[in-house]
Design a protein around this motif. Structure first.
Motif, PDB file in Angstrom:
ATOM      1  N   ILE A   1      -6.352  -3.102   3.418  1.00 28.82           N
ATOM      2  CA  ILE A   1      -7.431  -4.051   3.697  1.00 28.82           C
ATOM      3  C   ILE A   1      -8.082  -3.812   5.055  1.00 28.82           C
ATOM      4  O   ILE A   1      -9.061  -4.470   5.395  1.00 28.82           O
ATOM      5  CB  ILE A   1      -6.919  -5.504   3.614  1.00 28.82           C
ATOM      6  N   SER A   2      -7.550  -2.843   5.845  1.00 33.07           N
ATOM      7  CA  SER A   2      -8.171  -2.528   7.127  1.00 33.07           C
ATOM      8  C   SER A   2      -9.119  -1.347   7.032  1.00 33.07           C
ATOM      9  O   SER A   2      -9.799  -1.009   7.991  1.00 33.07           O
ATOM     10  CB  SER A   2      -7.091  -2.207   8.172  1.00 33.07           C
ATOM     11  N   SER A   3      -9.161  -0.699   5.863  1.00 33.09           N
ATOM     12  CA  SER A   3      -9.976   0.497   5.693  1.00 33.09           C
ATOM     13  C   SER A   3     -11.335   0.149   5.100  1.00 33.09           C
ATOM     14  O   SER A   3     -11.442  -0.663   4.189  1.00 33.09           O
ATOM     15  CB  SER A   3      -9.265   1.503   4.786  1.00 33.09           C
TER      16      SER A   3
ATOM     17  N   TYR B   1       2.556  -8.671   2.165  1.00 35.61           N
ATOM     18  CA  TYR B   1       1.647  -8.157   3.183  1.00 35.61           C
ATOM     19  C   TYR B   1       2.459  -7.318   4.159  1.00 35.61           C
ATOM     20  O   TYR B   1       3.556  -7.710   4.581  1.00 35.61           O
ATOM     21  CB  TYR B   1       0.968  -9.300   3.931  1.00 35.61           C
ATOM     22  N   TYR B   2       1.937  -6.124   4.513  1.00 37.21           N
ATOM     23  CA  TYR B   2       2.646  -5.207   5.400  1.00 37.21           C
ATOM     24  C   TYR B   2       1.704  -4.728   6.490  1.00 37.21           C
ATOM     25  O   TYR B   2       0.570  -4.326   6.225  1.00 37.21           O
ATOM     26  CB  TYR B   2       3.173  -4.016   4.603  1.00 37.21           C
TER      27      TYR B   2
ATOM     28  N   TYR C   1      -1.693  -3.600   4.780  1.00 40.28           N
ATOM     29  CA  TYR C   1      -1.665  -3.532   3.322  1.00 40.28           C
ATOM     30  C   TYR C   1      -1.440  -4.892   2.664  1.00 40.28           C
ATOM     31  O   TYR C   1      -0.657  -5.718   3.146  1.00 40.28           O
ATOM     32  CB  TYR C   1      -0.538  -2.607   2.842  1.00 40.28           C
ATOM     33  N   LEU C   2      -2.097  -5.068   1.534  1.00 40.99           N
ATOM     34  CA  LEU C   2      -1.814  -6.162   0.615  1.00 40.99           C
ATOM     35  C   LEU C   2      -1.178  -5.548  -0.621  1.00 40.99           C
ATOM     36  O   LEU C   2      -1.705  -4.576  -1.182  1.00 40.99           O
ATOM     37  CB  LEU C   2      -3.102  -6.896   0.255  1.00 40.99           C
ATOM     38  N   ILE C   3      -0.031  -6.085  -1.059  1.00 39.44           N
ATOM     39  CA  ILE C   3       0.780  -5.453  -2.102  1.00 39.44           C
ATOM     40  C   ILE C   3       1.008  -6.422  -3.244  1.00 39.44           C
ATOM     41  O   ILE C   3       1.284  -7.609  -3.026  1.00 39.44           O
ATOM     42  CB  ILE C   3       2.149  -5.002  -1.541  1.00 39.44           C
ATOM     43  N   PHE C   4       0.926  -5.911  -4.461  1.00 36.33           N
ATOM     44  CA  PHE C   4       1.289  -6.666  -5.658  1.00 36.33           C
ATOM     45  C   PHE C   4       2.202  -5.786  -6.503  1.00 36.33           C
ATOM     46  O   PHE C   4       1.964  -4.593  -6.653  1.00 36.33           O
ATOM     47  CB  PHE C   4       0.054  -7.046  -6.474  1.00 36.33           C
TER      48      PHE C   4
END
Length: 463
Positions: A54-56, A433-434, A447-450
Motif C-alpha cells: 500500500i506504500s507503492s 498489516y506488516y 503491506y496489507l495481507i489477506f
C-alpha cells in the motif's frame, strides 16, 4: 491468485503453526488413529496469503503458499516419531527476496534451488524413567523468550543426536550435531557441534540453566578431523577439554534464568564467547575478544473470564564479533543462518508482543526495534559473524581495541505486524498489516495481507 485458491479447494485439512518463539513451524496434530499400542496423528499443511504493497504507487501485489504434511506417531509406550514436510512457493515480498538473494536460503529452510522445501523428523526413545534419547533432523530452542541468545530455532534443520537425564530437580541435556557452511563456497562444508545444558529447579518459581557449546570444523587443508571423540564425554565441561587441546575450537558458555511469580515470568540469558581479561584493562578499552550477549525479558499469560491474553517485553544485546571465530568455518552458524539471534552480533534490540483471544477471534501485535552497526563490503565492525573476527576493523586487527556496540554503519530497523483472524473449524481466515523499515534503505515494506491458515508460519521478517 487463482492458483492460491485452487490449492485451498483441492487440499485436505490444514495446519502450520507458530508458538511465541520465532520458529517457522511447530507441532500440531489433527487426524488420529488409535489402537492399544499405536497412536498415529496426521495433519496436512497449508498456508496461503495474498498481499498488496500500500506504500507503492504501482500497488504491487504478490503471494505466498505453503503445503505439506505433519506426522506424529506413538509406536509404543517408549517410542515416539514425528515428521514434517513442507514446500513453499509464490512471489515473495521485498524483504524476503532480499534475504534470499543475499544468503541463498529461505529463512529456517533449505538452500535455494528449483524449489524451497523443509524436512524434519525425530525419533524419541525412553530408555528408562530417568533417561531418554532422540535422533533426527531438526532444530532446538533453549530459553524462555521470543529470541534465544544460546541456541535458537530460526534456521535450517540439522542432523542431531541427544540424550536427556532427569534426576530429582535436575535435567541434563546432551546434544551432538552436524552443521553445514555454505558462505564462502559453492560446496557445503561440514562442521560439528556438541552442547551441554544443565537445568536446575531449586524451588517452585526459580529455574537456573547452565549452557555450554562448542563448534569445530570437520576438516581443513591439512587434516581431516571428523567428529572429535573428546567431545562425546557426557559428563565433563567442554571448555577445560577445549583448553587442553590448545583452544582450536569455538566455545561458548551461557546462563539461563527464569523466575515465575504467579502468572508473570521473568527471564534472562548471559552468553560468554571470548573474555580476555589480560587485555581488558588497556587504556583504549573495547578489546575485540571481549565478546558477550545478554537477554532480559518478562512475559505473562492470563485470562479474564473468556478473554485470553499473552504479553511479552524483551531486550537483547550482543557485542561486536560475538558468535564469530578466527576460523570462519567455526562460526556459530548453519546454512548461512545464525544459530542464536538472527541479526548476528553488534546490536541492541527490543521486542514487544501482545496476543488476545476471545471465542473464535484472535488478535496479534508484534513490534521489534533493533539498532546495529552494519558492515560493508570492505569493513568488518562485528555484525557479520560469517567472517573471521581477526579481520576486525579497529586498529591492530587481531589485537583491535576501541570497539563498542553499534560501531560501523548505524542502522535502525523497525518491524510491526498486526493480525486479526477468525477460526472456522479447519481453517482460519485472517487480515493483517506488516511494516518494515531499515534506515539504510530508501524502500520500506508496507503491506496489507489477506489469507487462509490454521496458524501463522511467519513469512514476514522481524530482523
Amino acid at each position: 491468485m487463482k492458483r492460491l485458491f485452487s490449492i485451498f479447494l483441492f487440499s485436505p485439512l490444514l495446519v502450520l503453526s507458530q508458538d511465541y518463539t520465532s520458529s517457522f513451524v511447530s507441532n500440531q496434530t489433527n487426524f488420529s488413529c488409535d489402537s492399544t499400542d499405536i497412536n498415529v496423528s496426521l495433519k496436512p499443511i497449508l498456508y496461503s496469503h495474498f498481499i498488496t504493497d500500500i506504500s507503492s504507487d504501482r500497488n504491487d501485489e504478490n503471494n505466498l503458499y505453503a503445503y505439506g504434511t505433519l506426522l506424529n506417531a506413538k509406536i509404543s509406550s517408549k517410542l515416539y516419531i514425528t515428521s514434517k514436510i513442507l514446500n513453499v512457493g509464490g512471489n515473495f515480498n521485498k524483504s524476503l527476496l532480499n534475504y534470499i538473494d543475499s544468503l541463498t536460503v529461505f529463512p529456517s529452510m533449505n538452500q535455494i534451488d528449483n524449489k524451497i522445501s523443509y524436512f524434519s523428523y525425530s525419533a524419541n526413545y525412553n530408555i528408562s524413567k530417568f533417561f531418554s534419547t532422540e535422533f533426527g533432523n531438526g532444530t532446538h530452542f533453549i530459553g524462555n523468550g521470543y529470541r534465544s541468545m544460546l541456541l535458537s530455532n530460526n534456521h535450517t534443520p540439522y542432523p542431531y543426536l541427544s540424550f536427556t537425564t532427569n534426576l530429582w530437580k535436575v535435567k541434563y541435556y546432551n546434544l551432538f550435531t552436524t552443521f553445514s557452511d555454505i558462505y564462502s563456497s559453492d560446496i557445503s562444508q561440514k562442521k560439528h557441534g556438541a552442547f551441554h545444558y544443565l537445568d536446575y529447579k531449586p524451588n517452585k518459581g526459580l529455574t537456573i540453566g547452565i549452557f555450554e557449546g562448542i563448534i569445530w570444523q570437520a576438516r581443513d587443508e591439512n587434516y581431516n578431523r571428523g567428529f572429535d571423540l573428546h567431545y562425546l564425554n557426557p559428563i565433563i565441561f567442554y571448555r577445560p577439554v577445549e583448553f587442553s587441546k590448545h583452544s582450536p575450537d569455538n566455545a561458548l558458555l551461557g546462563l539461563n534464568v527464569n523466575y515465575e511469580l504467579k502468572n508473570i515470568s521473568f527471564y534472562s540469558q548471559v552468553v560468554l564467547d571470548d573474555i580476555n581479561l589480560d587485555r581488558h584493562d588497556n587504556s583504549a578499552g573495547g578489546f575485540f575478544q571481549n565478546k558477550y550477549a545478554i537477554q532480559i525479558g518478562a512475559k505473562s499469560n492470563f485470562n479474564i473470564k473468556r478473554h485470553q491474553f499473552y504479553l511479552l517485553a524483551e531486550y537483547n544485546k550482543a557485542q561486536p564479533y560475538t558468535y564469530a571465530h578466527k576460523h570462519p568455518l567455526q562460526n556459530y552458524t548453519h546454512m548461512n543462518q545464525a544459530l542464536a539471534h538472527p541479526i548476528g552480533a553488534n546490536f541492541k534490540e527490543k521486542v514487544f508482543l501482545l496476543n488476545y483471544c476471545f471465542n473464535k477471534w484472535e488478535a496479534k501485535i508484534k513490534y521489534t526495534h533493533a539498532v546495529y552497526g552494519a558492515d560493508s563490503a570492505s569493513t568488518h565492525y562485528g555484525q557479520n559473524i560469517f567472517i573471521s573476527d581477526f579481520l576486525a576493523q579497529g586498529e591492530g586487527g587481531e589485537y583491535s581495541y576501541g570497539n563498542y556496540n553499534g560501531q560501523g554503519i548505524k542502522t535502525n530497523l523497525h518491524t510491526f505486524y498486526s493480525e486479526l483472524s477468525y477460526n472456522l473449524k479447519q481453517v482460519n481466515f485472517f487480515l493483517a498489516y506488516y511494516f518494515r523499515k531499515k534506515s539504510t534503505e530508501s524502500l520500506k515494506s508496507n503491506y496489507l495481507i489477506f489469507g487462509i491458515k490454521t496458524d501463522l508460519i511467519n513469512p514476514f521478517l522481524d530482523f
